[in-house]
Design a protein around this motif. Structure first.
Motif, PDB file in Angstrom:
ATOM      1  N   VAL A 351     -28.120 -13.419 -33.410  1.00 50.93           N
ATOM      2  CA  VAL A 351     -27.640 -13.517 -32.034  1.00 50.93           C
ATOM      3  C   VAL A 351     -26.178 -13.955 -32.016  1.00 50.93           C
ATOM      4  O   VAL A 351     -25.803 -14.918 -32.684  1.00 50.93           O
ATOM      5  CB  VAL A 351     -28.491 -14.524 -31.225  1.00 50.93           C
ATOM      6  CG1 VAL A 351     -27.939 -14.673 -29.812  1.00 50.93           C
ATOM      7  CG2 VAL A 351     -29.936 -14.077 -31.192  1.00 50.93           C
ATOM      8  N   THR A 352     -25.379 -13.237 -31.245  1.00 56.07           N
ATOM      9  CA  THR A 352     -24.003 -13.648 -30.968  1.00 56.07           C
ATOM     10  C   THR A 352     -23.952 -14.097 -29.513  1.00 56.07           C
ATOM     11  O   THR A 352     -24.290 -13.323 -28.609  1.00 56.07           O
ATOM     12  CB  THR A 352     -23.006 -12.500 -31.197  1.00 56.07           C
ATOM     13  OG1 THR A 352     -23.108 -12.068 -32.557  1.00 56.07           O
ATOM     14  CG2 THR A 352     -21.584 -12.960 -30.914  1.00 56.07           C
ATOM     15  N   GLU A 353     -23.566 -15.321 -29.276  1.00 56.76           N
ATOM     16  CA  GLU A 353     -23.612 -15.885 -27.935  1.00 56.76           C
ATOM     17  C   GLU A 353     -22.631 -15.195 -26.997  1.00 56.76           C
ATOM     18  O   GLU A 353     -21.598 -14.664 -27.411  1.00 56.76           O
ATOM     19  CB  GLU A 353     -23.310 -17.384 -27.986  1.00 56.76           C
ATOM     20  CG  GLU A 353     -24.361 -18.196 -28.734  1.00 56.76           C
ATOM     21  CD  GLU A 353     -24.027 -19.679 -28.761  1.00 56.76           C
ATOM     22  OE1 GLU A 353     -22.955 -20.052 -28.231  1.00 56.76           O
ATOM     23  OE2 GLU A 353     -24.833 -20.449 -29.298  1.00 56.76           O
ATOM     24  N   ALA A 354     -22.968 -15.235 -25.720  1.00 60.50           N
ATOM     25  CA  ALA A 354     -22.093 -14.674 -24.694  1.00 60.50           C
ATOM     26  C   ALA A 354     -20.818 -15.508 -24.581  1.00 60.50           C
ATOM     27  O   ALA A 354     -20.797 -16.691 -24.940  1.00 60.50           O
ATOM     28  CB  ALA A 354     -22.818 -14.642 -23.347  1.00 60.50           C
ATOM     29  N   ALA A 355     -19.759 -14.871 -24.109  1.00 59.10           N
ATOM     30  CA  ALA A 355     -18.480 -15.570 -23.944  1.00 59.10           C
ATOM     31  C   ALA A 355     -17.839 -15.137 -22.630  1.00 59.10           C
ATOM     32  O   ALA A 355     -17.676 -13.939 -22.382  1.00 59.10           O
ATOM     33  CB  ALA A 355     -17.543 -15.257 -25.111  1.00 59.10           C
ATOM     34  N   ASP A 356     -17.526 -16.108 -21.779  1.00 62.30           N
ATOM     35  CA  ASP A 356     -16.870 -15.799 -20.510  1.00 62.30           C
ATOM     36  C   ASP A 356     -15.377 -15.529 -20.692  1.00 62.30           C
ATOM     37  O   ASP A 356     -14.785 -14.745 -19.946  1.00 62.30           O
ATOM     38  CB  ASP A 356     -17.054 -16.959 -19.524  1.00 62.30           C
ATOM     39  CG  ASP A 356     -18.517 -17.116 -19.113  1.00 62.30           C
ATOM     40  OD1 ASP A 356     -19.221 -16.088 -19.066  1.00 62.30           O
ATOM     41  OD2 ASP A 356     -18.935 -18.257 -18.851  1.00 62.30           O
ATOM     42  N   ALA A 357     -14.781 -16.202 -21.669  1.00 62.68           N
ATOM     43  CA  ALA A 357     -13.349 -16.000 -21.936  1.00 62.68           C
ATOM     44  C   ALA A 357     -13.145 -16.015 -23.445  1.00 62.68           C
ATOM     45  O   ALA A 357     -12.630 -16.977 -24.012  1.00 62.68           O
ATOM     46  CB  ALA A 357     -12.510 -17.079 -21.258  1.00 62.68           C
ATOM     47  N   TYR A 358     -13.589 -14.939 -24.081  1.00 59.94           N
ATOM     48  CA  TYR A 358     -13.530 -14.875 -25.541  1.00 59.94           C
ATOM     49  C   TYR A 358     -12.082 -14.936 -26.031  1.00 59.94           C
ATOM     50  O   TYR A 358     -11.206 -14.220 -25.539  1.00 59.94           O
ATOM     51  CB  TYR A 358     -14.176 -13.585 -26.039  1.00 59.94           C
ATOM     52  CG  TYR A 358     -13.964 -13.345 -27.513  1.00 59.94           C
ATOM     53  CD1 TYR A 358     -14.733 -14.019 -28.459  1.00 59.94           C
ATOM     54  CD2 TYR A 358     -12.967 -12.485 -27.951  1.00 59.94           C
ATOM     55  CE1 TYR A 358     -14.528 -13.828 -29.808  1.00 59.94           C
ATOM     56  CE2 TYR A 358     -12.752 -12.278 -29.300  1.00 59.94           C
ATOM     57  CZ  TYR A 358     -13.532 -12.956 -30.230  1.00 59.94           C
ATOM     58  OH  TYR A 358     -13.310 -12.759 -31.566  1.00 59.94           O
ATOM     59  N   SER A 359     -11.853 -15.804 -27.039  1.00 59.48           N
ATOM     60  CA  SER A 359     -10.535 -15.924 -27.675  1.00 59.48           C
ATOM     61  C   SER A 359      -9.428 -15.981 -26.629  1.00 59.48           C
ATOM     62  O   SER A 359      -8.479 -15.203 -26.646  1.00 59.48           O
ATOM     63  CB  SER A 359     -10.303 -14.746 -28.624  1.00 59.48           C
ATOM     64  OG  SER A 359      -9.219 -14.986 -29.481  1.00 59.48           O
ATOM     65  N   ALA A 360      -9.589 -16.922 -25.692  1.00 59.09           N
ATOM     66  CA  ALA A 360      -8.637 -17.036 -24.586  1.00 59.09           C
ATOM     67  C   ALA A 360      -7.207 -17.180 -25.109  1.00 59.09           C
ATOM     68  O   ALA A 360      -6.930 -18.012 -25.963  1.00 59.09           O
ATOM     69  CB  ALA A 360      -9.000 -18.220 -23.705  1.00 59.09           C
ATOM     70  N   PHE A 361      -6.316 -16.369 -24.590  1.00 61.31           N
ATOM     71  CA  PHE A 361      -4.921 -16.291 -25.041  1.00 61.31           C
ATOM     72  C   PHE A 361      -4.038 -17.029 -24.051  1.00 61.31           C
ATOM     73  O   PHE A 361      -4.047 -16.751 -22.849  1.00 61.31           O
ATOM     74  CB  PHE A 361      -4.519 -14.817 -25.143  1.00 61.31           C
ATOM     75  CG  PHE A 361      -3.059 -14.583 -25.371  1.00 61.31           C
ATOM     76  CD1 PHE A 361      -2.402 -15.177 -26.436  1.00 61.31           C
ATOM     77  CD2 PHE A 361      -2.339 -13.745 -24.544  1.00 61.31           C
ATOM     78  CE1 PHE A 361      -1.053 -14.952 -26.659  1.00 61.31           C
ATOM     79  CE2 PHE A 361      -0.996 -13.503 -24.754  1.00 61.31           C
ATOM     80  CZ  PHE A 361      -0.357 -14.099 -25.810  1.00 61.31           C
ATOM     81  N   SER A 362      -3.280 -18.009 -24.569  1.00 59.27           N
ATOM     82  CA  SER A 362      -2.316 -18.749 -23.747  1.00 59.27           C
ATOM     83  C   SER A 362      -0.915 -18.291 -24.118  1.00 59.27           C
ATOM     84  O   SER A 362      -0.312 -18.825 -25.055  1.00 59.27           O
ATOM     85  CB  SER A 362      -2.469 -20.259 -23.976  1.00 59.27           C
ATOM     86  OG  SER A 362      -3.769 -20.695 -23.663  1.00 59.27           O
ATOM     87  N   PRO A 363      -0.383 -17.293 -23.445  1.00 55.09           N
ATOM     88  CA  PRO A 363       0.901 -16.716 -23.867  1.00 55.09           C
ATOM     89  C   PRO A 363       2.062 -17.694 -23.843  1.00 55.09           C
ATOM     90  O   PRO A 363       2.993 -17.566 -24.640  1.00 55.09           O
ATOM     91  CB  PRO A 363       1.120 -15.570 -22.865  1.00 55.09           C
ATOM     92  CG  PRO A 363       0.238 -15.887 -21.701  1.00 55.09           C
ATOM     93  CD  PRO A 363      -0.929 -16.609 -22.261  1.00 55.09           C
TER      94      PRO A 363
END
Length: 556
Positions: A351-363
């Motif tokens: 199982v790979t868990e759900a992600a609302d903001a996968y690998s969120a990028f802060s430019p």
């Protein structure tokens, strides 16, 4: 991710096949990464769809995750390469070399200062490959052959991964595990990393001049290793966020003072070094100047040392201002871009868990932004000083794009490869297979290897800790092995494994405009990685045998 899947020898072989293929193609057959990486991705995809029972939807979504992650690695490579090309066009590197040689003519100290001390300083602040992207061009500036200019900081910065970047990898390990004794775990990890740090200094000195290089470099290696290693050992259990940055900052000042010491105020006694190619570089610069005269570019002014350094000083100032001042960092990092992914499960129960903001990028806080702003500053400053022609900027941009394409192609296969292997359970199969053949004290010895495998695949100490930290924790409990030694081995092994991570290698060769050298860099760096992992394993083993009550003792 579920960790109770069945493990078999044949499945383990299949799971290892994509990585084995890439290593054979890169290191053995010397293929280019842009060609070898898609082969590995294809093998991983076929294995995922068949034996590992992953649906096409899982493959597609994991591939999208990989592409998303690759974009942000590329966002470091392209601005770093742009800064390199702008500085090269303006003649900044020649000025840097002249100024550094005027301060101290010792080439060995130059190499250690940039490739080890300054790379560690940058890792203490930022990470994300920036230490490689920034220091590789600087090493070229002081006369290092470009391929060695990539290898040296890969080795030099690795020790600082766990507690560098304000201890983000360490905090990630604590987040995903129930660490029973954080202080003890931090101390053990710091001892492992102290040895890796000392090994890095000695290795770089050996690469420079073999036995003579080690004898000449021993004073600076011992002094800097003590500042780095002992400083981190003291701070890690107390203030882990500063355990990498503060000692690395002090070391910068120490190495500057050593430049005026009796040991390094004279030229190096190493007569010939495979790392340095002065004659070839001088000849190339002469040819470049001749070409410029033929093209009508002889009006370019000679650049001053302060001006040549200014883009890198701006880079450091931006990093310090944004990342070390909490209100500024919090305000700028509030703006993030992430993708939403559903929960995924294979036919084998991975199982790979759900992600609302996968690998969120802060430019606004990403190292790529700092490098891009520094490159823009460099062009404006050099243009105003008359050291770069406005009409040459088109050529600079063309060279930047052309030399970044091979790295981009490789990244867009390598990173999705890692995500497909993770989402289909191949990565977990590899780790469980390694853990399954080891019991008790043997597992304590091999725990760092699992961390290194995770770091090699993900190019991240943090990602390896998140991926394999829970597995290491559960295995330690099942075998009755001291948890502190196992988790310390995980993060230390992941730190050292970063020295051969393909994404970091690609970032380095991209930043100095090389292509097709990925296999050579890994081949020349892997010995350091293996020795570093063995040293970490030895520390873990000694702790389990003599300080924790043995393999069957309490798993604290």
């Amino acid at each position: 991710m579920k960790e109770s899947i069945d493990v078999s020898f044949w499945l383990w072989i299949v799971a290892a096949a994509p990585l084995a293929a890439i290593l054979i193609l890169l290191v053995g057959l010397r293929w280019k990464a842009a060609t070898a990486a898609p082969v590995g991705y294809f093998i991983a995809t076929i294995a995922a769809l068949t034996l590992f029972q992953a649906s096409p939807r899982i493959i597609a979504l994991q591939t999208v995750k990989g592409v998303w992650d690759a974009i942000f690695i590329l966002y470091v490579i392209v601005p770093a390469l742009l800064l390199y090309q702008v500085s090269k066009e303006a003649g900044a590197f020649q000025a840097l070399r002249r100024g550094i040689e005027a301060y101290t003519p010792n080439d060995l100290l130059h190499v250690l200062a940039f490739g080890w001390v300054f790379a560690s300083f940058l890792q203490g602040i930022t990470g994300f490959g920036a230490p490689i992207a920034v220091t590789a061009p600087l090493l070229v500036a002081v006369g290092v052959v470009p391929v060695w200019a990539v290898i040296i900081p890969l080795i030099g910065h690795a020790w600082a991964n766990t507690f560098g970047t304000l201890a983000v990898a360490w905090n990630g390990l604590q987040l995903v595990t129930e660490m029973q004794s954080p202080a003890t775990t931090a101390i053990i990890a710091a001892v492992m990393l102290l040895l890796a740090n000392l090994l890095a200094g000695l290795t770089i000195a050996w690469l420079f001049g073999k036995g003579r290089g080690i004898r000449e470099g021993l004073p600076v290696v011992l002094i800097i290793a003590a500042v780095h290693g002992v400083g981190q050992l003291i701070l890690a259990p107390l203030v882990p966020e500063l355990a990498g940055f503060l000692p690395a900052t002090i070391a910068v000042g120490v190495v500057i003072m050593l430049g005026r010491s009796r040991w390094y105020r004279n030229p190096t006694g190493v007569e010939t070094s495979r790392v340095m190619q002065k004659g070839e570089l001088q000849q190339q610069r002469g040819e470049d100047r001749k070409k410029e005269r033929e093209e009508g570019g002889s009006e370019q002014k000679e650049i001053s040392l302060p001006l040549a350094l200014s883009p890198y000083l701006v880079l450091i100032a931006l990093i310090v201002l944004v990342l070390l001042i909490p209100p500024v960092k919090d305000a700028l990092s509030a703006f993030q871009i992430g993708l939403s992914f559903p929960e995924l499960e294979t036919g084998r129960g991975v199982v790979t868990e759900a992600a609302d903001a996968y690998s969120a990028f802060s430019p606004l806080t990403h190292p790529g932004t700092f490098l891009l702003l520094s490159a823009i500053f460099a062009f404006v400053a050099f243009r105003r000083a008359g050291t770069i022609d406005r009409g040459r900027m088109d050529e600079v941009l063309i060279r930047t794009i052309r030399t970044s394409i091979p790295s981009a192609v490789a990244l867009f296969a390598l990173v999705p490869l890692a995500k497909v292997m993770e989402g289909s359970g191949q990565t977990l199969e590899l780790a469980l297979g390694i853990a399954g053949v080891a019991t008790g004290t043997v597992y304590a010895f091999v725990a760092p290897l699992i961390g290194a495998v995770g770091s090699f695949m993900t190019s991240s100490n943090l990602s390896s800790n998140i991926l394999f930290g829970p597995l290491q924790e559960r295995t330690a409990a099942a075998l009755g092995v001291a948890q502190a030694a196992i988790l310390a081995g995980q993060t230390a092994g992941a730190a050292v494994g970063n020295s051969i991570a393909p994404s970091n290698v690609l970032l380095g060769i991209g930043s100095v405009g090389l292509t097709g050298k990925t296999g050579e860099v890994i081949r020349r760096t892997i010995i350091y990685m293996l020795v570093g992992v063995l040293l970490a394993g030895a520390v873990s083993l000694l702790y389990v045998l003599f300080l924790s009550g043995g393999a069957g003792g309490p798993a604290q």
